[in-house]
Motif scaffolding. Structure first.
Motif, PDB file in Angstrom:
ATOM      1  N   LEU A  63      33.818  24.329  86.756  1.00  0.00           N
ATOM      2  CA  LEU A  63      35.073  24.664  87.426  1.00  0.00           C
ATOM      3  C   LEU A  63      35.432  23.602  88.477  1.00  0.00           C
ATOM      4  O   LEU A  63      36.590  23.203  88.608  1.00  0.00           O
ATOM      5  N   THR A 114      44.002  29.907  89.610  1.00  0.00           N
ATOM      6  CA  THR A 114      43.770  29.078  88.425  1.00  0.00           C
ATOM      7  C   THR A 114      43.035  29.866  87.347  1.00  0.00           C
ATOM      8  O   THR A 114      43.400  29.821  86.159  1.00  0.00           O
ATOM      9  N   LEU A 115      41.999  30.583  87.738  1.00  0.00           N
ATOM     10  CA  LEU A 115      41.246  31.381  86.761  1.00  0.00           C
ATOM     11  C   LEU A 115      42.119  32.469  86.144  1.00  0.00           C
ATOM     12  O   LEU A 115      42.049  32.739  84.945  1.00  0.00           O
ATOM     13  N   PHE A 147      36.542  33.162  82.042  1.00  0.00           N
ATOM     14  CA  PHE A 147      35.770  31.933  82.263  1.00  0.00           C
ATOM     15  C   PHE A 147      34.286  32.222  82.491  1.00  0.00           C
ATOM     16  O   PHE A 147      33.417  31.544  81.929  1.00  0.00           O
ATOM     17  N   GLN A 199      39.438  22.291  78.342  1.00  0.00           N
ATOM     18  CA  GLN A 199      40.390  21.390  79.014  1.00  0.00           C
ATOM     19  C   GLN A 199      39.639  20.317  79.793  1.00  0.00           C
ATOM     20  O   GLN A 199      40.050  19.140  79.821  1.00  0.00           O
ATOM     21  N   TYR A 200      38.546  20.707  80.451  1.00  0.00           N
ATOM     22  CA  TYR A 200      37.752  19.750  81.213  1.00  0.00           C
ATOM     23  C   TYR A 200      37.141  18.703  80.292  1.00  0.00           C
ATOM     24  O   TYR A 200      37.150  17.497  80.585  1.00  0.00           O
ATOM     25  N   TYR A 225      36.759  20.594  86.655  1.00  0.00           N
ATOM     26  CA  TYR A 225      38.107  20.843  86.126  1.00  0.00           C
ATOM     27  C   TYR A 225      39.156  20.696  87.224  1.00  0.00           C
ATOM     28  O   TYR A 225      40.175  20.009  87.056  1.00  0.00           O
ATOM     29  N   GLU A 284      44.738  30.525  83.813  1.00  0.00           N
ATOM     30  CA  GLU A 284      44.220  29.586  82.819  1.00  0.00           C
ATOM     31  C   GLU A 284      43.092  30.146  81.967  1.00  0.00           C
ATOM     32  O   GLU A 284      42.975  29.816  80.791  1.00  0.00           O
ATOM     33  N   ASP A 285      42.223  31.005  82.563  1.00  0.00           N
ATOM     34  CA  ASP A 285      41.029  31.412  81.818  1.00  0.00           C
ATOM     35  C   ASP A 285      40.379  32.621  82.486  1.00  0.00           C
ATOM     36  O   ASP A 285      39.413  32.509  83.241  1.00  0.00           O
ATOM     37  N   THR A 330      40.069  27.015  76.726  1.00  0.00           N
ATOM     38  CA  THR A 330      39.446  27.501  77.959  1.00  0.00           C
ATOM     39  C   THR A 330      39.411  26.372  78.990  1.00  0.00           C
ATOM     40  O   THR A 330      39.714  25.215  78.684  1.00  0.00           O
ATOM     41  N   ILE A 331      39.011  26.708  80.196  1.00  0.00           N
ATOM     42  CA  ILE A 331      38.876  25.690  81.245  1.00  0.00           C
ATOM     43  C   ILE A 331      37.850  24.652  80.831  1.00  0.00           C
ATOM     44  O   ILE A 331      38.039  23.447  81.051  1.00  0.00           O
TER      45      ILE A 331
END
Length: 688
Positions: free
Chosen positions: A168, A90-91, A98, A132-133, A171, A94-95, A128-129
């Motif tokens: 994280l 995921t990192l 992070f 999005q969160y 998210y 997605e980012d 960024t994550i």
């Protein structure tokens, strides 16, 4: 010419100085503005991280019996219980930065802007994550500048007040993975039937690609597109140094088995149990249905799937499938009050009305154990005798009268003991007892034993004419069974929040509300319905089911024109069964009136077959003697039947039975006459 040049230089310096001053002021202003924003974000404190989470109901063996959610299946799991492969994948996709940025990634913003300008369309995201969160937690997904500003503000608040691990974790627990699955725990279960911590690299890299475009990259909807997305993610992980190319190739080529969607076979009656558990949850924690659906609670119930299955199968085996007769069933642990199995009707889909917890029906003779407990508490003993005969009672007003009758109008037309009266379910004896004690005594004992439905103080109350609920009757029997300790029917053992905090525990202090010795004597009286030694002018009421029973039970059946009941217990379990029609239709078939007893007997035997047979242990305050069941006096060798009977110490009979002395003398005389003659007697008779 030189003058002109000098003038131009002077103006240029002036402009440069102005630009420098303005730039300095702007820089200071922006610096102060940024500091102010950050300070304000810190002062506002951490934003709430609450998101709608599914409530899960568990049976006592850990299996899930039901869920409640607000249209989104979502379960929260801590970061340490999520597969490291999923986190890294995921990192990577997605980012990547992070852990380095503070909520916004400048390079990604510039790169996305350039890409969008070149394509003259929105082709690359820069969120960024954390962003999005923030969007998932607090905002709608409309594309407006107002939403963007709010997103930025929430992003700052998140970064200022939570560490990266918490962000994280949030998210991964809120992101959408398609098909109604929110969060990685729901996604892992939906796609692979696993927990989030059990995902392999291949599975994790596939799932990590779904949030980009759930409808397209779902392996259930489009496996080809999902695999292409997986390849992109694995390649990214190789570029980031997380995987070797060989590991990536192996993960990509590994066959994936997406969980088949099958209709879960649920316990039919568990739907009624589930509803009862929800009602208790609302009552005990004062939660609204909306709150339950969104709080992520873990509700651990008392349901025993094995007993529930046995109950459902027994009902199905006993009932004629064509009949409209309904059923209610409750099995309870009498020591704790926990309900182990419950059936509220024959088909939940057709009628969710719970007849076990909601229906109020006439209990018939199942009310008598409470009456006879009151009698024992007020001077009666198992040997107390009264006549069983057709009787008309004149009531206190001197005008009204009441004439109860026995089943099929059978009477002893003689005296019978209390022990025999309950075993034969003699109605005349019951009404005499009720009126002798005073009509308030039965009401008082029933209330102490947990019967909360109001009872009418009338002579016929002794015969169960005042309606009650099955579950409260089973509760009352449980209190007698456990020696008088207070218990309440309970469907929930414990409730936890999604992060493991216990917010409700059913364990509570108990107090004794019935006398231990009297409760034991009542239990012993209730074993009589299964003992043929107490047969008299009719047989004991348990005769039709004796062939099914192999251990000691205490119980009482009850029948009215519209209701059939059987409630009873072993030392381990109390069970009650009601059968009848919903709309006051009478039960005219003999077979129908026997369903409740048969269901009860077959269930108890099957439910307890793995338990060693046990008996009810007498407390120190009672003593046992052998009596003649007919007279209630101490048995003699001449009595054809003797029965071990318990009494409170000091109340046991001291007088011996004399009813069978003449019988003994005749028996002895007959024995002497029929004694075989010796060879000498035969010879003497022949010679003469």
């Amino acid at each position: 010419m030189e003058v002109i040049l000098t003038e131009k230089l002077r103006k240029a310096r002036k402009y440069i100085r102005a630009i420098f001053i303005i730039g300095t002021f702007l820089s200071i202003f922006l610096l102060l503005l940024t500091a102010g924003i950050l300070a304000y974000a810190k002062l506002q404190g951490p934003p709430p991280l609450a998101v709608p989470q599914s409530a899960i109901f568990y049976a006592n063996d850990g299996t899930v019996i039901g869920e409640m959610h607000h249209g989104e299946k979502r379960y929260w799991v801590p970061l340490e219980k999520i597969s490291p492969y999923l986190i890294k994948a995921t990192l990577s996709i997605e980012d990547k930065q992070f852990y380095k940025h503070h909520g916004f990634d400048g390079k990604r913003i510039i790169g996305a802007a350039v890409a969008d300008i070149k394509a003259r369309a929105k082709v690359q995201g820069a969120s960024t994550i954390t962003q999005q969160y923030a969007r998932n937690l607090f905002l709608e997904h409309e594309k407006t500048w107002t939403r963007k500003l709010h997103e930025a503000w929430y992003t700052i608040r998140l970064e200022m007040n939570y560490d990266k691990g918490k962000i994280l974790e949030g998210y991964l627990n809120t992101i959408y993975y398609g098909h109604g699955a929110y969060g990685i725990e729901a996604a892992a279960e939906y796609y692979f039937g696993k927990k989030a911590g059990e995902l392999t690299l291949s599975e994790a890299s596939l799932l990590a690609g779904i949030p980009k475009w759930p409808s397209r990259y779902s392996p259930r909807s489009n496996m080809e597109a999902a695999k292409k997305r997986q390849q992109v993610i694995l390649t990214s992980m190789v570029e980031d140094g997380i995987l070797t190319q060989r590991e990536a190739n192996k993960a990509y080529s590994q066959p994936l088995s997406v969980k088949k969607l099958v209709r879960k076979e649920t316990l039919k009656g568990a739907s009624y149990f589930f509803d009862a558990a929800k009602s208790e949850l609302k009552k005990e924690l004062h939660l609204t249905e909306q709150k339950i659906k969104t709080s992520g609670l873990r509700i651990y119930t008392s349901l025993d799937p094995r007993l529930q299955t046995i109950a459902e199968q027994t009902v199905e085996d006993v009932f004629n499938p064509k009949t409209e007769l309904q059923v209610a069933f409750v099995a309870m642990d009498q020591k704790s009050g926990f309900v182990k199995a419950l059936i509220g009707g024959r088909d939940y889909d057709q009628s969710p009305f719970n007849r076990a917890t909601q229906a109020i029906r006439q209990p018939g003779s199942t009310i008598k154990p409470f009456l006879y407990y009151a009698a024992l508490e007020n001077g009666f003993t198992p040997s107390t005798s009264m006549r069983s005969e057709h009787t008309t009672f004149t009531l206190n007003d001197g005008v009204s009268s009441y004439t109860p009758s026995n089943f099929n109008h059978y009477y002893a037309n003689d005296s019978i003991t209390l022990q025999q009266a309950i075993a034969l379910s003699d109605n005349v004896y019951a009404v005499k007892t009720h009126l002798f004690l005073g009509q308030d005594k039965l009401v008082e004992i029933a209330k102490r034993a947990g019967i909360s439905t109001p009872l009418k103080k009338v002579p016929s109350l002794a015969l169960g004419t005042s309606p009650v609920k099955l579950i409260e009757m089973v509760n009352g029997y449980s209190i007698i069974a456990n020696g008088g300790w207070e218990v309440q029917p309970s469907f929930i053992k414990k409730v936890e929040t999604y992060d493991g905090e216990v917010i409700y525990d059913a364990a509570r202090e108990r107090k004794r509300i019935l006398d231990r010795d009297t409760a034991f004597l009542t239990t012993q009286l209730m074993t009589g319905m299964f003992d043929p030694k107490l047969n008299g002018y009719t047989t004991v009421t348990g005769t039709p089911i004796l062939k099914y029973l192999s251990r000691t039970y205490a119980g009482k059946s009850g029948t009215t024109s519209t209701d059939s009941w059987m409630i009873g217990y072993s030392p381990e379990l109390t069970t009650g069964v009601w059968t009848g029609y919903d709309r006051d239709k009478t039960m005219d078939m003999v077979e129908e009136r026997g369903y409740a007893k048969k269901i009860w007997a077959l269930f108890m035997e099957e439910a307890l077959k793995e338990e060693a047979a046990s008996s009810f242990k007498p407390p120190k305050g009672v003593t046992a003697v052998y009596i003649d069941p007919q007279s209630g006096k101490l048995a003699t060798p001449g009595c054809p039947i003797s029965k071990l009977t318990y009494y409170k110490r000091g109340t046991e009979p001291s007088e011996y039975c004399t009813d069978h002395l003449l019988y003994e003398e005749k028996k002895k005389e007959k024995s002497e006459k029929t004694e075989d003659p010796t060879w000498y007697d035969k010879l003497f008779k022949w010679l003469n």
